[in-house]
Design a protein around this motif. Structure first.
Motif, PDB file in Angstrom:
ATOM      1  N   GLU A  24     -55.510 -17.098 151.269  1.00 24.60           N
ATOM      2  CA  GLU A  24     -56.458 -16.777 152.343  1.00 24.60           C
ATOM      3  C   GLU A  24     -57.216 -18.027 152.786  1.00 24.60           C
ATOM      4  OE1 GLU A  24     -60.289 -13.878 153.038  1.00 24.60           O
ATOM      5  OE2 GLU A  24     -58.609 -13.084 151.860  1.00 24.60           O
ATOM      6  N   PHE A  25     -57.613 -18.854 151.829  1.00 29.19           N
ATOM      7  CA  PHE A  25     -58.309 -20.117 152.134  1.00 29.19           C
ATOM      8  C   PHE A  25     -57.470 -20.979 153.085  1.00 29.19           C
ATOM      9  CE2 PHE A  25     -58.896 -24.621 150.721  1.00 29.19           C
ATOM     10  CZ  PHE A  25     -60.226 -24.790 151.092  1.00 29.19           C
ATOM     11  N   LYS A  26     -56.185 -21.124 152.774  1.00 30.47           N
ATOM     12  CA  LYS A  26     -55.279 -21.892 153.640  1.00 30.47           C
ATOM     13  C   LYS A  26     -55.168 -21.257 155.024  1.00 30.47           C
ATOM     14  CE  LYS A  26     -52.263 -24.573 153.415  1.00 30.47           C
ATOM     15  NZ  LYS A  26     -52.077 -25.965 153.896  1.00 30.47           N
ATOM     16  N   ALA A  27     -55.072 -19.937 155.072  1.00 26.64           N
ATOM     17  CA  ALA A  27     -54.910 -19.238 156.346  1.00 26.64           C
ATOM     18  C   ALA A  27     -56.106 -19.458 157.265  1.00 26.64           C
ATOM     19  CB  ALA A  27     -54.705 -17.740 156.095  1.00 26.64           C
ATOM     20  N   HIS A  28     -57.297 -19.629 156.679  1.00 26.45           N
ATOM     21  CA  HIS A  28     -58.513 -19.856 157.475  1.00 26.45           C
ATOM     22  C   HIS A  28     -58.705 -21.321 157.853  1.00 26.45           C
ATOM     23  CE1 HIS A  28     -59.513 -15.741 157.038  1.00 26.45           C
ATOM     24  NE2 HIS A  28     -59.944 -15.796 155.781  1.00 26.45           N
ATOM     25  N   GLY A  29     -57.840 -22.215 157.357  1.00 34.39           N
ATOM     26  CA  GLY A  29     -57.949 -23.635 157.698  1.00 34.39           C
ATOM     27  C   GLY A  29     -58.480 -24.510 156.587  1.00 34.39           C
ATOM     28  N   GLY A  30     -58.613 -23.971 155.376  1.00 39.60           N
ATOM     29  CA  GLY A  30     -59.031 -24.796 154.241  1.00 39.60           C
ATOM     30  C   GLY A  30     -57.967 -25.821 153.897  1.00 39.60           C
ATOM     31  N   GLN A  31     -58.399 -27.000 153.451  1.00 37.00           N
ATOM     32  CA  GLN A  31     -57.448 -28.098 153.267  1.00 37.00           C
ATOM     33  C   GLN A  31     -57.485 -28.759 151.892  1.00 37.00           C
ATOM     34  OE1 GLN A  31     -57.001 -30.936 156.641  1.00 37.00           O
ATOM     35  NE2 GLN A  31     -58.679 -29.765 157.554  1.00 37.00           N
ATOM     36  N   GLY A  32     -58.427 -28.402 151.009  1.00 40.29           N
ATOM     37  CA  GLY A  32     -58.525 -29.159 149.763  1.00 40.29           C
ATOM     38  C   GLY A  32     -58.954 -28.319 148.581  1.00 40.29           C
ATOM     39  N   VAL A  33     -58.806 -28.907 147.384  1.00 41.85           N
ATOM     40  CA  VAL A  33     -59.253 -28.265 146.153  1.00 41.85           C
ATOM     41  C   VAL A  33     -59.812 -29.347 145.226  1.00 41.85           C
ATOM     42  CG1 VAL A  33     -56.924 -28.393 145.126  1.00 41.85           C
ATOM     43  CG2 VAL A  33     -58.594 -26.755 144.215  1.00 41.85           C
ATOM     44  N   GLU A  34     -60.880 -29.006 144.498  1.00 42.53           N
ATOM     45  CA  GLU A  34     -61.394 -29.916 143.475  1.00 42.53           C
ATOM     46  C   GLU A  34     -60.445 -29.888 142.281  1.00 42.53           C
ATOM     47  OE1 GLU A  34     -66.232 -30.356 143.940  1.00 42.53           O
ATOM     48  OE2 GLU A  34     -65.447 -29.079 142.348  1.00 42.53           O
ATOM     49  N   VAL A  35     -59.782 -30.994 142.062  1.00 43.81           N
ATOM     50  CA  VAL A  35     -58.846 -31.117 140.956  1.00 43.81           C
ATOM     51  C   VAL A  35     -59.576 -31.619 139.713  1.00 43.81           C
ATOM     52  CG1 VAL A  35     -56.821 -32.399 140.148  1.00 43.81           C
ATOM     53  CG2 VAL A  35     -56.846 -31.424 142.458  1.00 43.81           C
ATOM     54  N   VAL A  36     -60.357 -32.679 139.888  1.00 38.74           N
ATOM     55  CA  VAL A  36     -61.130 -33.264 138.792  1.00 38.74           C
ATOM     56  C   VAL A  36     -62.605 -32.971 139.037  1.00 38.74           C
ATOM     57  CG1 VAL A  36     -61.836 -35.420 137.686  1.00 38.74           C
ATOM     58  CG2 VAL A  36     -59.436 -35.063 138.311  1.00 38.74           C
ATOM     59  N   THR A  37     -63.232 -32.265 138.088  1.00 37.62           N
ATOM     60  CA  THR A  37     -64.643 -31.911 138.214  1.00 37.62           C
ATOM     61  C   THR A  37     -65.212 -31.740 136.811  1.00 37.62           C
ATOM     62  OG1 THR A  37     -66.195 -30.261 139.103  1.00 37.62           O
ATOM     63  CG2 THR A  37     -64.011 -29.475 138.521  1.00 37.62           C
ATOM     64  N   GLY A  38     -66.534 -31.768 136.705  1.00 35.54           N
ATOM     65  CA  GLY A  38     -67.171 -31.683 135.396  1.00 35.54           C
ATOM     66  C   GLY A  38     -66.808 -30.434 134.622  1.00 35.54           C
ATOM     67  N   ALA A  39     -66.390 -29.361 135.322  1.00 35.31           N
ATOM     68  CA  ALA A  39     -66.071 -28.094 134.668  1.00 35.31           C
ATOM     69  C   ALA A  39     -64.609 -27.971 134.274  1.00 35.31           C
ATOM     70  CB  ALA A  39     -66.438 -26.931 135.595  1.00 35.31           C
ATOM     71  N   HIS A  40     -63.755 -28.950 134.604  1.00 33.24           N
ATOM     72  CA  HIS A  40     -62.322 -28.832 134.347  1.00 33.24           C
ATOM     73  C   HIS A  40     -61.884 -29.660 133.150  1.00 33.24           C
ATOM     74  CE1 HIS A  40     -60.803 -27.453 138.601  1.00 33.24           C
ATOM     75  NE2 HIS A  40     -61.565 -26.563 138.004  1.00 33.24           N
ATOM     76  N   SER A  41     -61.011 -29.090 132.346  1.00 36.98           N
ATOM     77  CA  SER A  41     -60.344 -29.842 131.288  1.00 36.98           C
ATOM     78  C   SER A  41     -59.219 -30.676 131.899  1.00 36.98           C
ATOM     79  CB  SER A  41     -59.752 -28.875 130.266  1.00 36.98           C
ATOM     80  OG  SER A  41     -58.695 -28.123 130.863  1.00 36.98           O
ATOM     81  N   ALA A  42     -58.632 -31.557 131.105  1.00 37.11           N
ATOM     82  CA  ALA A  42     -57.497 -32.359 131.585  1.00 37.11           C
ATOM     83  C   ALA A  42     -56.331 -31.454 131.977  1.00 37.11           C
ATOM     84  CB  ALA A  42     -57.074 -33.348 130.513  1.00 37.11           C
ATOM     85  N   ALA A  43     -56.108 -30.389 131.194  1.00 41.36           N
ATOM     86  CA  ALA A  43     -55.017 -29.463 131.512  1.00 41.36           C
ATOM     87  C   ALA A  43     -55.283 -28.742 132.827  1.00 41.36           C
ATOM     88  CB  ALA A  43     -54.844 -28.461 130.380  1.00 41.36           C
ATOM     89  N   GLU A  44     -56.544 -28.367 133.066  1.00 47.61           N
ATOM     90  CA  GLU A  44     -56.878 -27.692 134.322  1.00 47.61           C
ATOM     91  C   GLU A  44     -56.733 -28.637 135.508  1.00 47.61           C
ATOM     92  OE1 GLU A  44     -59.926 -24.383 132.402  1.00 47.61           O
ATOM     93  OE2 GLU A  44     -60.690 -26.344 133.025  1.00 47.61           O
TER      94      GLU A  44
END
Length: 285
Positions: free
Chosen positions: A211-231
């Motif tokens: 749905e995000f893509k359908a509305h024109g969204g273009q990105g995702v946070e890959v590296v963030t303080g809440a993510h592990s290396a696997a995430e």
């Protein structure tokens, strides 16, 4: 610029629920080696002119930012916007309406906590609020620690302020369509913030990204303080699957509360296309 750039494109100031001013954050980012910075206060762009001025004075390249709360599948999801015109009327008005529900929600939270034997939390929380329009659970938590009801803010959230506990009041935020539309309409790029935090099932997560893509969204946070290396690797894979740009941000709020300081994140895993590659023309330098 490439995926090794030390970009920190997600943090908060006193204009929403952080504890530092935009000016102090700019210097902290620069001193920590950040090479591209964005201030992304919750549902608010009132700190952007200050952040731009402070970053430019510090010689720190800057992108405008915000973090918009949306309701999706019954959960609150955050959409970061980067590189937009922060004077855009539709974005400004949309954020104003989104903020408007926080005051009433805060009063209801305070009444619920009073029934649980903790009086005066609304007035107490106000002492921690730089912007009364943006009073939040974090401000309540800081007061409840100061008043001795809990040892630290994580304990406040474990015992109160989360679903099923005293003090939790849900709020109906903007729609995903609205948030993405405001950001892209103002010339920016919309990004799903810290997706691993939401606890969605695989089907719900697939629906969110579709749905995000359908509305024109273009990105995702890959590296963030809440993510592990696997995430981080998982969401780097989502970049390929959904043709998304990769973003990176600490989600820094406070020196005393945040797990990850500004500029102290791992690099983006390759091969991804960093969001800043598409926003070079929007960088304040």
């Amino acid at each position: 610029m490439d995926h090794l750039l030390n970009a920190d494109l997600h943090c908060h100031s006193v204009v929403s629920d952080g504890t530092l001013t935009p000016e102090v954050l700019a210097l902290r980012a620069r001193d920590n080696g950040v090479e591209l910075w964005a201030l992304t206060d919750h549902d608010e762009i009132g700190g952007q002119d200050r952040a731009i001025a402070a970053a430019c004075a510090a010689g720190l390249p800057y992108l405008t930012g915000t973090e918009i709360s949306v309701t999706f599948a019954g959960e609150t999801v955050h959409i970061v916007g980067l590189g937009f015109d922060h004077h855009d009327p539709a974005l400004t008005e949309g954020l104003r309406q989104t903020r408007g529900g926080r005051g009433l929600r805060a009063q209801e939270m305070s009444e619920d906590l009073a029934r649980a034997g903790i009086p005066g939390t609304y007035e107490g929380a106000l002492k921690y609020v730089g912007n009364p329009e943006l009073i939040s659970r974090t401000h309540f938590a800081r007061y409840m620690v100061e008043a001795g009801f809990c040892r630290d803010t994580p304990e406040v959230f474990r015992r109160y302020l989360t679903e099923g506990k005293p003090g939790f009041v849900p709020h109906r935020w903007a729609s995903l369509r609205d948030a993405v539309g405001w950001i892209t309409g103002a010339g920016g790029i919309a990004i799903i913030a810290h997706p691993a935090r939401y606890g969605f099932s695989p089907n719900e997560e697939y629906a969110l990204f579709t749905e995000f893509k359908a509305h024109g969204g273009q990105g995702v946070e890959v590296v963030t303080g809440a993510h592990s290396a696997a995430e981080a690797l998982k969401y780097a894979g989502f970049c390929a699957e959904f043709d998304l740009l990769a973003s990176r941000g600490s989600d820094f709020h406070s020196p005393d509360e945040s797990h990850t300081d500004l500029g102290r994140l791992p690099h983006l895993p390759g091969p991804v296309t960093p969001v800043w590659e598409r926003l070079r023309h929007r960088i304040h330098a």
